[in-house]
Design a protein around this motif. Structure first.
Motif, PDB file in Angstrom:
ATOM      1  N   LEU A  99       1.161  -1.076  -0.197  1.00 25.58           N
ATOM      2  CA  LEU A  99      -0.059  -0.309   0.459  1.00 25.58           C
ATOM      3  C   LEU A  99       1.391   1.571  -0.090  1.00 25.58           C
ATOM      4  O   LEU A  99       0.827   2.128  -0.395  1.00 25.58           O
ATOM      5  CB  LEU A  99      -0.992  -0.540   1.304  1.00 25.58           C
ATOM      6  CG  LEU A  99      -2.430  -0.727   0.851  1.00 25.58           C
ATOM      7  CD1 LEU A  99      -3.290  -1.040   2.656  1.00 25.58           C
ATOM      8  CD2 LEU A  99      -3.298   0.307   0.123  1.00 25.58           C
ATOM      9  N   ARG A 100       2.214   0.910   0.143  1.00 29.52           N
ATOM     10  CA  ARG A 100       2.953   2.858   0.695  1.00 29.52           C
ATOM     11  C   ARG A 100       3.174   2.926  -0.790  1.00 29.52           C
ATOM     12  O   ARG A 100       3.574   3.840  -1.275  1.00 29.52           O
ATOM     13  CB  ARG A 100       4.485   2.344   1.113  1.00 29.52           C
ATOM     14  CG  ARG A 100       3.893   1.372   2.803  1.00 29.52           C
ATOM     15  CD  ARG A 100       6.041   1.307   3.776  1.00 29.52           C
ATOM     16  NE  ARG A 100       5.342   0.529   4.616  1.00 29.52           N
ATOM     17  CZ  ARG A 100       6.191  -0.682   4.439  1.00 29.52           C
ATOM     18  NH1 ARG A 100       5.931  -1.185   3.464  1.00 29.52           N
ATOM     19  NH2 ARG A 100       6.605  -1.340   6.104  1.00 29.52           N
ATOM     20  N   ASP A 101       3.036   1.913  -1.536  1.00 32.47           N
ATOM     21  CA  ASP A 101       3.774   1.608  -2.909  1.00 32.47           C
ATOM     22  C   ASP A 101       2.306   2.290  -3.863  1.00 32.47           C
ATOM     23  O   ASP A 101       2.305   2.452  -5.582  1.00 32.47           O
ATOM     24  CB  ASP A 101       4.576   1.156  -3.666  1.00 32.47           C
ATOM     25  CG  ASP A 101       5.605   1.178  -3.162  1.00 32.47           C
ATOM     26  OD1 ASP A 101       6.736   1.670  -2.369  1.00 32.47           O
ATOM     27  OD2 ASP A 101       6.433  -0.231  -2.869  1.00 32.47           O
ATOM     28  N   GLU A 102       1.282   2.073  -3.594  1.00 32.91           N
ATOM     29  CA  GLU A 102      -0.300   2.599  -4.464  1.00 32.91           C
ATOM     30  C   GLU A 102      -0.484   3.262  -4.731  1.00 32.91           C
ATOM     31  O   GLU A 102      -0.525   4.319  -4.316  1.00 32.91           O
ATOM     32  CB  GLU A 102      -1.378   1.639  -3.478  1.00 32.91           C
ATOM     33  CG  GLU A 102      -2.212   0.763  -4.457  1.00 32.91           C
ATOM     34  CD  GLU A 102      -3.199   2.123  -4.569  1.00 32.91           C
ATOM     35  OE1 GLU A 102      -3.736   2.190  -5.814  1.00 32.91           O
ATOM     36  OE2 GLU A 102      -3.809   2.929  -3.548  1.00 32.91           O
ATOM     37  N   LEU A 103      -1.018   3.588  -6.321  1.00 34.32           N
ATOM     38  CA  LEU A 103      -0.834   4.344  -6.917  1.00 34.32           C
ATOM     39  C   LEU A 103      -1.733   6.118  -6.269  1.00 34.32           C
ATOM     40  O   LEU A 103      -1.419   6.900  -6.038  1.00 34.32           O
ATOM     41  CB  LEU A 103      -0.480   4.837  -8.603  1.00 34.32           C
ATOM     42  CG  LEU A 103       0.129   4.558  -9.096  1.00 34.32           C
ATOM     43  CD1 LEU A 103      -0.518   4.052 -10.095  1.00 34.32           C
ATOM     44  CD2 LEU A 103       1.289   5.244  -8.760  1.00 34.32           C
ATOM     45  N   TYR A 104      -3.489   5.201  -5.565  1.00 35.78           N
ATOM     46  CA  TYR A 104      -4.433   6.462  -5.339  1.00 35.78           C
ATOM     47  C   TYR A 104      -4.091   6.927  -3.866  1.00 35.78           C
ATOM     48  O   TYR A 104      -3.564   7.560  -3.109  1.00 35.78           O
ATOM     49  CB  TYR A 104      -5.564   5.146  -5.215  1.00 35.78           C
ATOM     50  CG  TYR A 104      -6.210   5.553  -4.669  1.00 35.78           C
ATOM     51  CD1 TYR A 104      -7.415   5.973  -5.514  1.00 35.78           C
ATOM     52  CD2 TYR A 104      -7.463   5.626  -2.610  1.00 35.78           C
ATOM     53  CE1 TYR A 104      -8.840   7.167  -5.066  1.00 35.78           C
ATOM     54  CE2 TYR A 104      -7.648   6.482  -3.206  1.00 35.78           C
ATOM     55  CZ  TYR A 104      -9.409   6.932  -3.248  1.00 35.78           C
ATOM     56  OH  TYR A 104      -9.829   7.574  -2.808  1.00 35.78           O
ATOM     57  N   HIS A 105      -3.212   5.280  -3.225  1.00 38.80           N
ATOM     58  CA  HIS A 105      -2.853   6.050  -1.689  1.00 38.80           C
ATOM     59  C   HIS A 105      -1.680   7.223  -1.661  1.00 38.80           C
ATOM     60  O   HIS A 105      -2.007   8.148  -0.857  1.00 38.80           O
ATOM     61  CB  HIS A 105      -2.261   4.453  -0.940  1.00 38.80           C
ATOM     62  CG  HIS A 105      -1.537   5.276   0.374  1.00 38.80           C
ATOM     63  ND1 HIS A 105      -2.185   5.047   1.452  1.00 38.80           N
ATOM     64  CD2 HIS A 105      -0.473   4.959   0.613  1.00 38.80           C
ATOM     65  CE1 HIS A 105      -1.500   5.068   2.308  1.00 38.80           C
ATOM     66  NE2 HIS A 105      -0.354   5.478   1.751  1.00 38.80           N
TER      67      HIS A 105
END
Length: 358
Positions: free
Chosen positions: A276-282
């Motif tokens: 999740l650290r790298d997920e675009l939306y986050h």
């Protein structure tokens, strides 16, 4: 059919005991590490292996050992308590003087009682074993519990018609009321300043039931080791932010947090290879904020290599709530650890926790 150990335990009993405790995603790896063939799901695997037990006597003995290690460390809610080296040695010394009482529960360990024998089981926690491993010692208590279990329904457990229906859904869950034995453990390593209280926490178990079991278990241990001055369980809340902000710390698969815009967000990753650290939306949403987010719930996964082909998928859940982030000193003592089936799995996650406490 072959039999294991002095109690004349059949391999079918070992397999059914594993089915009752070990998630299939974990069991597949245990069977692979033992060199045993697997079927599609638990039921077909049990049928397959019970027909071939004479071919794998050593492999089944190894599997029985993994079953016991899973009792100690698999699917647990953990409280870590810093007692210091001197008190840790006192705990070990007193543990060695405790006599294991004879009981119907103790006589069946490491297996749970049958439905019929459960009617004769004592109420509350019963001491059933003192286990010695290379890295430490454990007191194992059994407790009869009636639980409402929520668990995933697997397509592999059904025939072709049922499988076709289930595969239309990403996830299917069912609930059932079960009577079962929880094996709760006081783990005392030979090194370090911490001891661990580990309570069975199978996936789907009600959180309140887990918390109640932990408090009951602690009281019993304090009664049996009455000369020990126990400390407060470690505060794990700061680990939520610390682990999230460390880009090298596993894969974040779940995160809940508050924002400077007074909103609360709860995000999950469906693909375990992306954090999740790298997920675009986050990343995009976080970048639009003027102040850092305040996480209060996190789930992190790691891979622990057990052989050239077998990796455990380990999961640490530090789940608090949004009310805690508004307090002066947020406090969380529960760490739910999943995916372990050998002692080295648990040590891996434990060491990651301790690295943020020390």
């Amino acid at each position: 059919m072959i039999y294991l150990g002095s109690k004349g335990l059949s391999t079918e009993l070992v397999l059914k005991a594993l089915k009752g405790r070990m998630p299939w995603s974990v069991a597949q790896k245990a069977l692979h590490l033992c060199g045993l063939p697997r079927g599609q799901g638990w039921q077909k695997t049990i049928s397959k292996l019970c027909e071939e037990t004479s071919l794998y006597p050593d492999e089944f003995k190894k599997l029985a050992d993994y079953h016991k290690q899973h009792i100690l460390f698999g699917e647990k809610n953990a409280h870590l308590m810093k007692v210091g080296t001197a008190v840790r040695e006192q705990i070990l010394s007193q543990m060695r003087t405790i006599e294991i009482p004879n009981s119907v529960v103790q006589s069946s360990y490491p297996f749970a009682l049958s439905e019929e024998d459960m009617n004769e089981a004592p109420v509350g926690h019963t001491l059933v074993a003192h286990e010695r491993l290379k890295q430490g010692e454990a007191l194992v208590y059994a407790a009869l519990r009636t639980l409402v279990i929520k668990e995933e329904v697997l397509a592999t457990d059904f025939d072709d018609v049922g499988r076709e229906i289930l595969t239309q859904y990403a996830e299917v869950y069912g609930t059932k009321l079960v009577r079962t034995f929880g094996f709760d453990v006081l783990w005392v390593p030979y090194e370090g300043e911490h001891v661990d209280f580990l309570v069975d926490c199978p996936r789907g178990m009600n959180l309140v039931a887990t918390l109640n079991a932990m408090e009951s278990f602690k009281e019993v241990v304090k009664r049996d080791l009455s000369s020990i001055e126990w400390s407060k369980s470690e505060n794990l809340f700061p680990l939520i932010k610390g682990m999230y902000e460390n880009d090298d710390e596993g894969i974040v698969v779940e995160l809940a947090f508050g924002t400077s815009t007074a909103s609360l967000k709860h995000e999950k990753m469906r693909r375990g290879s992306i954090s999740l650290r790298d997920e675009l939306y986050h990343v995009g949403g976080k970048g639009a904020l003027k102040t850092p987010i305040e996480p209060y719930k996190i789930s992190i996964e790691w891979s622990n290599q057990l052989s050239s082909q077998v990796y455990s998928k380990l999961e640490l859940n530090l789940h608090s709530n949004s009310y805690e982030i508004g307090t002066v000193k947020p406090y969380l003592k529960d760490a739910v650890i999943r995916g372990c089936f050998v002692a080295s799995d648990y040590r891996f996650v434990r060491n990651r926790i301790l690295s943020y406490l020390n």
